[in-house]
Write an enzyme that holds these catalytic residues in place. Structure first.
Site, PDB file in Angstrom:
ATOM      1  N   CYS A 119       0.791  -1.187   0.000  1.00 34.24           N
ATOM      2  CA  CYS A 119       0.000   0.000   0.000  1.00 34.24           C
ATOM      3  C   CYS A 119       0.849   1.274   0.000  1.00 34.24           C
ATOM      4  CB  CYS A 119      -0.902  -0.078   1.215  1.00 34.24           C
ATOM      5  SG  CYS A 119      -2.006   1.286   1.374  1.00 34.24           S
ATOM      6  N   ARG A 139      -3.583   5.022   5.022  1.00 32.12           N
ATOM      7  CA  ARG A 139      -3.975   4.184   3.894  1.00 32.12           C
ATOM      8  C   ARG A 139      -4.286   2.751   4.323  1.00 32.12           C
ATOM      9  NH1 ARG A 139      -1.663   6.121  -1.142  1.00 32.12           N
ATOM     10  NH2 ARG A 139      -1.132   3.995  -1.742  1.00 32.12           N
ATOM     11  N   TRP A 173      -0.464  -3.826   2.309  1.00 34.71           N
ATOM     12  CA  TRP A 173      -1.856  -4.240   2.433  1.00 34.71           C
ATOM     13  C   TRP A 173      -1.953  -5.508   1.599  1.00 34.71           C
ATOM     14  CZ3 TRP A 173      -6.398  -2.423   4.741  1.00 34.71           C
ATOM     15  CH2 TRP A 173      -7.610  -2.879   4.219  1.00 34.71           C
ATOM     16  N   ASN A 219       3.915  -1.686  -5.135  1.00 31.46           N
ATOM     17  CA  ASN A 219       2.462  -1.550  -5.016  1.00 31.46           C
ATOM     18  C   ASN A 219       1.845  -2.021  -6.311  1.00 31.46           C
ATOM     19  OD1 ASN A 219       2.541  -0.482  -2.476  1.00 31.46           O
ATOM     20  ND2 ASN A 219       2.119   1.617  -3.092  1.00 31.46           N
ATOM     21  N   GLY A 220       0.730  -2.748  -6.221  1.00 26.99           N
ATOM     22  CA  GLY A 220       0.048  -3.187  -7.428  1.00 26.99           C
ATOM     23  C   GLY A 220      -0.067  -4.693  -7.496  1.00 26.99           C
ATOM     24  N   GLU A 264     -29.188   1.116  -1.245  1.00 25.27           N
ATOM     25  CA  GLU A 264     -27.850   1.602  -0.897  1.00 25.27           C
ATOM     26  C   GLU A 264     -27.817   3.129  -0.871  1.00 25.27           C
ATOM     27  OE1 GLU A 264     -23.746   1.996  -0.054  1.00 25.27           O
ATOM     28  OE2 GLU A 264     -25.326   0.575   0.455  1.00 25.27           O
ATOM     29  N   LYS A 314     -26.809   5.405   2.429  1.00 25.11           N
ATOM     30  CA  LYS A 314     -25.730   6.401   2.413  1.00 25.11           C
ATOM     31  C   LYS A 314     -26.223   7.739   2.950  1.00 25.11           C
ATOM     32  CE  LYS A 314     -22.251   4.296   1.410  1.00 25.11           C
ATOM     33  NZ  LYS A 314     -22.904   3.328   2.268  1.00 25.11           N
ATOM     34  N   GLU A 368     -26.699   7.547   6.707  1.00 22.57           N
ATOM     35  CA  GLU A 368     -25.434   7.389   7.423  1.00 22.57           C
ATOM     36  C   GLU A 368     -24.741   8.719   7.698  1.00 22.57           C
ATOM     37  OE1 GLU A 368     -22.884   3.487   6.527  1.00 22.57           O
ATOM     38  OE2 GLU A 368     -23.489   4.538   4.711  1.00 22.57           O
ATOM     39  N   HIS A 422     -49.272   0.318  -1.784  1.00 25.98           N
ATOM     40  CA  HIS A 422     -49.644  -0.576  -0.685  1.00 25.98           C
ATOM     41  C   HIS A 422     -49.340   0.043   0.677  1.00 25.98           C
ATOM     42  CE1 HIS A 422     -50.640  -3.728  -3.497  1.00 25.98           C
ATOM     43  NE2 HIS A 422     -49.487  -3.519  -4.112  1.00 25.98           N
ATOM     44  N   LYS A 445     -16.246   1.883  11.523  1.00 24.10           N
ATOM     45  CA  LYS A 445     -15.918   1.354  10.201  1.00 24.10           C
ATOM     46  C   LYS A 445     -16.107  -0.156  10.138  1.00 24.10           C
ATOM     47  CE  LYS A 445     -14.471   1.534   5.989  1.00 24.10           C
ATOM     48  NZ  LYS A 445     -15.393   2.036   4.973  1.00 24.10           N
TER      49      LYS A 445
END
Length: 610
Positions: A2, A27, A74, A100-101, A482, A486, A489, A505, A605
Site C-alpha cells: 500500500c 492508507r 496491504w 504496489n500493485g 444503498e 448512504k 449514514e 400498498h 468502520k
C-alpha cells in the site's frame, strides 16, 4: 500495495523512511519493512503488524546508511506475515524491491524462475520482481529493471535498489501512483505526497510507463523503453491533512473518485487476454463442485448486503441458480436450510464483521461450501472461508463505504460470469459482451464524476428536508436501498427505499407536497412501470429527481422535475454506475448540513461485535 517510501541523500535514511511510512498509515496496512545500504551491504528488517513492531525490532539494531526503501503492505498475494512483508530480495540478497500493485502473470514467471533454480521465501507476486531484475542484471540496474518490467503484466509502482550500484535508486510507475521528491542533495520516492511533505514540496509526478533514476545530485526521467523525458516540477501548497486526502476535502470524496481505479484493479488479471472469459484462478472450487450447487445463499450486513442484493440478480440471471439473500445477524437464527450442495457467499469489507463471521461458521457447521468476498487478505473471513475473491479497492478510510461496495459488485459480476461459463448457461459471445461492457465502466464512472457539481446543486436543495424517499424496480430497487442508507449514514436525514410497485400498498400515505423522491429508472424493461409509479407520487406533490440512462432523457423529462443521466451500459451492469450519483448526493447533502462526513455519529468502520 500500500505505501512506498524511498530516500537517497546525506542523512541517515532509517528515520526518514519510518516517518514517511507513518505519514502513510491512513492508507491502512498489515505489515512493514525497510531496506538500507549499510557498511555491511544491503540489510533488511521487516515485521508483520503495526509500524511499532518494526520500530521495536530496529530500536536495538538500527540500519545505518543514507540510501534506503520502505513499505507498508496491504496484503493481496499471501497472508500478512514477516516473510510476505516488503522489501523483497533475490537469492543473492543483492537486489531489493518494494512494490504496489499486482503482477498478473507472476505465477507463470515464478514457475520459469523455479525451473531455473531460484528459491522463493514468500507467497507474494512481488518477490518475483526482485528475481527477474537479478536475472536481467548485466552491470546496469536501469536496463535490468527495464527488461524485467517488459516481462510483467499488471499494475506496479516500484522502488529498486541493488548493492552493485549503491548510489542509485530506481523508481517505476505503471498503473499505480508514484512521485519523486526533489531536495537539496537528497531525493525521495513515495506512493503519496504526505510521506515526503516534511522534507520537500517540489515533486515530479510520474505517469504510467515512466521511470526515474535518483542520485543525490539529480533525477533522470525516462520511459520504460528508455527514452528520456522532461517534466515540470509540481509545487505542493497543501497542508498535511489535505495531502493525505489527495487534495480532496474528505476521505469519502477521495474514495468516491478512486472507484474507476478500484474497478480496474478488481478486474485486472481476472479476465482472459482475449476478453472472452473470466479466469478466477484464486478459487479452488472445481468445475464439478460448481455444477453440483443447487442453491446459493448470500449473507452480509449493511452496504455489503446491498451489494449482495445485486449479486442475487446477477447470479440468477447469468447462472440460473436460485439465490437467497440474508442479513447476517438474522441468518443463523432462522435455521436456514443448508445442504452440502449449498454455496454460501459471505460479503464483508473488513473481513472481521462479527455477524457475517458467525454466519460463515454456521454455514460450515451445516456442510455448506463458503465463498468470501472481502477487501482484506488476512482477515478472519478470508482465512475461514473455503474460497476467497479479494476486492482490490485498497484501504477505505471513510466510515461510509463507497469504493468497497462497488468493488463487491465487480466481484459478483466476475463470479456470476465464471459460474455461467462453467455451467454453460450463457454462450461465449454473451459473456464476451458483458466483459467488454465491464471494461468500459471505469471511464464511464469518470464521466459521472465530472458532473459532480450538478449533483451538488440537487443535494443542497434537498438537504433541509426532514424526510425523503428512494424508489426503483428490479436492480434499481437494490441500488435505491444503498442510496438511502448512504444518505442516512452521513446526513442523518430520514430516508427510505421502496420497490416502486409497493408505493400504493401503504407508502403513498407519506407523500405530501414538496417531499423529495429519488427515482431510479435505468432498467429499460421496467421503465414504463416505474414511470407510472412516478406519476403517482407527482400527483401527490412530490419533487422527483430521476436517475436515467443517456438517451432516455427526452421521454422521461416529462414525468420528473430534475434529471441526471448516467452513461448507457448493459442493464445488468447499471448498478455500478447508478450508485455513483447517489454517493455524491449523500456526500454533498452532509456537507451542506455541516456534518463530519468521514466520521458519522454513532458508527464504526468495522463492526466486530454482534
Amino acid at each position: 500495495m500500500c505505501g512506498i517510501v524511498g530516500y537517497i541523500g546525506h542523512r541517515q535514511s532509517q528515520p526518514i523512511l519510518l516517518e514517511g511510512l507513518k505519514k502513510l498509515e491512513y492508507r491502512g496496512y498489515d505489515s512493514a519493512g525497510i531496506a538500507v545500504f549499510t557498511e555491511q551491504g544491503l540489510e533488511i528488517t521487516k515485521s508483520v503488524g503495526r509500524l511499532a513492531n518494526l520500530e521495536g525490532r530496529l530500536s536495538g539494531d538500527p540500519l545505518k546508511g543514507t540510501v534506503g526503501i520502505g513499505h507498508t503492505r496491504w496484503a493481496t498475494h499471501g497472508k500478512p506475515s514477516d516473510a510476505n512483508s516488503h522489501p523483497h530480495t533475490d537469492n543473492s540478497m543483492k537486489f531489493s524491491v518494494v512494490h504496489n500493485g499486482i503482477i498478473e502473470n507472476y505465477l507463470e514467471l515464478k514457475e520459469e524462475l523455479v525451473q531455473a533454480g531460484h528459491r522463493f521465501q514468500s507467497e507474494t507476486d512481488t518477490e518475483v520482481i526482485s528475481h527477474l531484475i537479478a536475472v536481467e542484471y548485466e552491470g546496469d540496474i536501469v536496463k535490468a529493471v527495464q527488461k524485467a518490467v517488459r516481462k510483467m503484466r499488471g499494475a506496479f509502482a516500484l522502488g529498486v535498489l541493488t548493492e552493485h550500484e549503491p548510489d542509485r535508486l530506481v523508481a517505476v510507475r505503471y498503473a499505480s501512483p508514484l512521485i519523486i521528491g526533489i531536495g537539496e542533495g537528497e531525493k525521495f520516492i513515495a506512493s503519496d505526497i504526505p510521506a515526503i511533505l516534511e522534507h520537500t514540496r517540489d515533486i515530479y509526478i510520474l505517469n504510467d510507463g515512466e521511470m526515474a533514476v535518483l542520485t543525490r545530485e539529480g533525477v533522470e526521467l525516462m520511459t520504460i523503453e528508455g527514452n528520456f523525458i522532461s517534466k515540470d516540477v509540481f509545487h505542493v501548497d497543501w497542508d498535511l491533512m489535505t495531502a493525505e486526502k489527495g487534495g480532496f476535502d474528505h476521505f469519502m470524496l477521495k474514495e468516491i473518485h478512486e472507484q474507476p481505479k478500484a474497478y480496474s484493479d478488481t478486474m485486472r488479471g481476472r479476465v482472459s487476454e482475449d476478453g472472452r472469459s473470466v479466469a478466477l484462478s484464486e478459487l479452488s472450487i472445481t468445475a464439478e463442485q460448481l455444477r453440483s450447487i443447487d442453491r446459493v445463499h448470500i449473507v452480509a450486513c449493511g452496504t455489503a448486503m446491498h451489494a449482495g442484493l445485486v449479486g442475487k440478480t446477477v447470479i440468477e440471471q447469468l447462472a440460473r441458480i436460485p439465490v437467497e439473500t440474508d442479513v447476517a445477524s438474522e441468518y443463523r437464527y432462522r435455521s436456514p436450510i443448508i445442504t452440502p450442495r449449498t454455496l454460501v457467499i459471505v460479503v464483508s469489507q473488513s473481513g472481521e464483521t462479527a455477524d457475517t463471521l458467525a454466519a460463515l461458521r454456521e454455514a460450515k457447521r451445516n456442510g455448506a461450501r463458503v465463498l468470501a468476498i472481502t477487501n482484506v487478505v488476512g482477515s478472519s473471513v478470508a482465512r475461514e472461508a473455503d474460497d476467497v475473491i479479494i476486492t482490490l479497492a485498497g484501504p477505505e478510510i471513510a466510515v461510509a463505504s463507497t469504493k468497497a461496495y462497488t468493488s463487491q459488485l465487480i466481484a459478483f459480476y466476475l463470479f456470476g460470469l465464471h459460474l455461467a461459463q462453467t455451467l454453460g448457461t450463457q454462450d461465449e459471445a454473451y459473456i464476451a459482451r458483458v466483459l467488454a461492457a465491464m471494461q468500459s465502466l471505469p471511464e464511464q464512472v469518470e464521466r459521472i464524476l465530472a458532473q459532480g457539481e450538478v449533483i451538488k446543486e440537487v443535494a443542497e436543495s434537498i438537504a433541509h428536508n426532514r424526510s425523503l424517499f428512494f424508489i426503483g424496480r428490479g436492480l434499481d430497487y437494490a441500488v435505491a436501498m444503498e442510496g438511502s442508507l448512504k444518505l442516512k449514514e452521513i446526513s442523518y436525514i430520514h430516508s427510505e427505499a421502496y420497490a416502486a410497485g409497493e408505493l400504493k400498498h401503504g407508502t403513498l400515505a407519506l407523500i405530501e407536497e414538496g417531499v423529495p423522491v429519488i427515482a431510479l429508472i435505468t432498467q429499460e424493461e421496467l421503465q414504463e412501470k416505474t414511470l407510472s409509479n412516478i406519476k403517482e407520487v407527482k400527483a401527490r406533490g412530490a419533487d422527483v429527481l430521476g436517475i436515467v440512462n443517456e438517451g432516455a432523457e427526452a421521454e422521461i423529462a416529462k414525468s420528473v422535475d430534475t434529471l441526471f443521466a448516467i452513461p448507457r451500459t448493459l442493464p445488468l451492469l447499471t448498478p455500478a454506475l447508478s450508485v455513483i450519483p447517489l454517493q455524491l448526493l449523500s456526500y454533498y447533502a452532509s456537507l451542506s448540513l455541516g456534518h463530519d462526513v468521514d466520521k458519522p455519529r454513532n458508527l464504526a468502520k468495522s463492526v466486530t461485535v454482534e
